[in-house]
Enzyme design. Structure first.
Site, PDB file in Angstrom:
ATOM      1  N   ASP A  30       5.235  -1.150   1.874  1.00 44.62           N
ATOM      2  CA  ASP A  30       6.689  -1.045   1.829  1.00 44.62           C
ATOM      3  C   ASP A  30       7.079   0.430   1.728  1.00 44.62           C
ATOM      4  OD1 ASP A  30       9.119  -3.262   0.931  1.00 44.62           O
ATOM      5  OD2 ASP A  30       9.514  -1.116   0.686  1.00 44.62           O
ATOM      6  N   ASN A  87      12.195 -13.290  -0.163  1.00 42.99           N
ATOM      7  CA  ASN A  87      13.645 -13.340  -0.335  1.00 42.99           C
ATOM      8  C   ASN A  87      14.264 -14.033   0.881  1.00 42.99           C
ATOM      9  OD1 ASN A  87      13.545 -11.870  -2.768  1.00 42.99           O
ATOM     10  ND2 ASN A  87      13.458  -9.941  -1.642  1.00 42.99           N
ATOM     11  N   GLY A  93      18.690 -12.073  -1.706  1.00 39.94           N
ATOM     12  CA  GLY A  93      18.501 -10.619  -1.689  1.00 39.94           C
ATOM     13  C   GLY A  93      17.758 -10.109  -0.476  1.00 39.94           C
ATOM     14  N   GLN A  94      17.759 -10.879   0.623  1.00 39.33           N
ATOM     15  CA  GLN A  94      17.060 -10.450   1.834  1.00 39.33           C
ATOM     16  C   GLN A  94      17.865  -9.378   2.551  1.00 39.33           C
ATOM     17  OE1 GLN A  94      16.255 -13.657   4.589  1.00 39.33           O
ATOM     18  NE2 GLN A  94      14.930 -12.384   5.879  1.00 39.33           N
ATOM     19  N   HIS A 100       9.355 -12.152   5.660  1.00 34.79           N
ATOM     20  CA  HIS A 100       8.281 -11.305   5.132  1.00 34.79           C
ATOM     21  C   HIS A 100       7.928 -11.717   3.720  1.00 34.79           C
ATOM     22  CE1 HIS A 100      12.210  -9.348   4.569  1.00 34.79           C
ATOM     23  NE2 HIS A 100      11.763  -8.899   3.413  1.00 34.79           N
ATOM     24  N   LEU A 101       6.644 -11.646   3.436  1.00 36.00           N
ATOM     25  CA  LEU A 101       6.120 -11.865   2.084  1.00 36.00           C
ATOM     26  C   LEU A 101       5.933 -10.509   1.421  1.00 36.00           C
ATOM     27  CD1 LEU A 101       4.670 -13.715  -0.074  1.00 36.00           C
ATOM     28  CD2 LEU A 101       2.547 -13.191   1.160  1.00 36.00           C
ATOM     29  N   HIS A 102       6.610 -10.317   0.273  1.00 35.48           N
ATOM     30  CA  HIS A 102       6.336  -9.129  -0.545  1.00 35.48           C
ATOM     31  C   HIS A 102       5.132  -9.428  -1.441  1.00 35.48           C
ATOM     32  CE1 HIS A 102      10.345  -6.968  -0.265  1.00 35.48           C
ATOM     33  NE2 HIS A 102      10.744  -8.176   0.075  1.00 35.48           N
TER      34      HIS A 102
HETATM   35  P1  5GP Z   1      14.006  -7.733   1.605  1.00 36.20           P
HETATM   36  O1  5GP Z   1      15.066  -7.071   0.768  1.00 36.20           O
HETATM   37  O2  5GP Z   1      14.548  -8.108   2.967  1.00 36.20           O
HETATM   38  O3  5GP Z   1      13.297  -8.861   0.927  1.00 36.20           O
HETATM   39  O4  5GP Z   1      12.882  -6.639   1.803  1.00 36.20           O
HETATM   40  C1  5GP Z   1      12.881  -5.700   2.837  1.00 36.20           C
HETATM   41  C2  5GP Z   1      11.858  -4.649   2.465  1.00 36.20           C
HETATM   42  O5  5GP Z   1      11.568  -3.911   3.618  1.00 36.20           O
HETATM   43  C3  5GP Z   1      12.355  -3.659   1.410  1.00 36.20           C
HETATM   44  O6  5GP Z   1      11.474  -3.680   0.285  1.00 36.20           O
HETATM   45  C4  5GP Z   1      12.351  -2.326   2.132  1.00 36.20           C
HETATM   46  O7  5GP Z   1      11.944  -1.256   1.309  1.00 36.20           O
HETATM   47  C5  5GP Z   1      11.378  -2.572   3.268  1.00 36.20           C
HETATM   48  N1  5GP Z   1      11.664  -1.805   4.467  1.00 36.20           N
HETATM   49  C6  5GP Z   1      12.869  -1.678   5.093  1.00 36.20           C
HETATM   50  N2  5GP Z   1      12.750  -0.905   6.191  1.00 36.20           N
HETATM   51  C7  5GP Z   1      11.433  -0.545   6.254  1.00 36.20           C
HETATM   52  C8  5GP Z   1      10.691   0.271   7.171  1.00 36.20           C
HETATM   53  O8  5GP Z   1      11.196   0.814   8.155  1.00 36.20           O
HETATM   54  N3  5GP Z   1       9.364   0.429   6.910  1.00 36.20           N
HETATM   55  C9  5GP Z   1       8.753  -0.166   5.833  1.00 36.20           C
HETATM   56  N4  5GP Z   1       7.437   0.058   5.684  1.00 36.20           N
HETATM   57  N5  5GP Z   1       9.421  -0.939   4.960  1.00 36.20           N
HETATM   58  C10 5GP Z   1      10.741  -1.119   5.166  1.00 36.20           C
END
Ligand code: 5GP
Ligand code: ZN
Length: 114
Positions: A30, A87, A93-94, A100-102
């Site tokens: 991330d 999310n 909170g997406q 995607h899986l964090h």
């Molecule tokens: P969400 O909030 O949708 O669950 O998570 C999106 C995640 O994607 C966030 O933790 C954010 O930091 C990450 N992210 C957003 N844009 C990029 C990118 O261009 N590259 C990488 N490696 N991570 C990203």
């Protein structure tokens, strides 16, 4: 999808720190880590969010979860564990509309989430 950040990462149009790649999945760190270890596992298929999964996507999502487990273990989380999060849409909170899986590890996580 042409305007999707994660599809652009899959296509190599946006750089990423890749951890793993195969025909169906990509894992990368991330860009804004929320823990000492924070990586994402995504399907190469553009699925916007968990509400839009089809039953036919179940094997793919099973592989995605298992790859998250394997990588978390390889990266040092086998003993103490990690937080595995998906999310979904605004209340979840997406912020990126490609499922995607964090995987977050390396520190003790709080519960419940804010
Ligand atoms: P969400 O909030 O949708 O669950 O998570 C999106 C995640 O994607 C966030 O933790 C954010 O930091 C990450 N992210 C957003 N844009 C990029 C990118 O261009 N590259 C990488 N490696 N991570 C990203
Ligand atoms: Zn996408």
């Amino acid at each position: 999808m042409s305007d999707c950040i994660f599809c652009k990462i899959i296509a190599g149009e946006i750089p990423s720190k890749k951890i793993y790649e195969d025909d169906e999945l990509l894992a990368f760190h991330d860009v804004n880590p929320a823990a000492p270890l924070h990586f994402l596992v995504i399907p190469k298929k553009h699925i916007p969010n968990i509400m839009e999964l089809d039953e036919a996507d179940a094997p793919l999502m099973g592989k995605l979860l298992f790859k998250g487990q394997e990588l978390a273990a390889e990266l040092g989380c086998a003993e103490k564990g990690a937080r595995f999060v998906i999310n979904c849409k605004s209340d979840g909170g997406q912020t990126v509309d490609h499922i995607h899986l964090h995987v977050l590890g390396g520190r003790r996580m709080a519960w419940p989430p804010g």
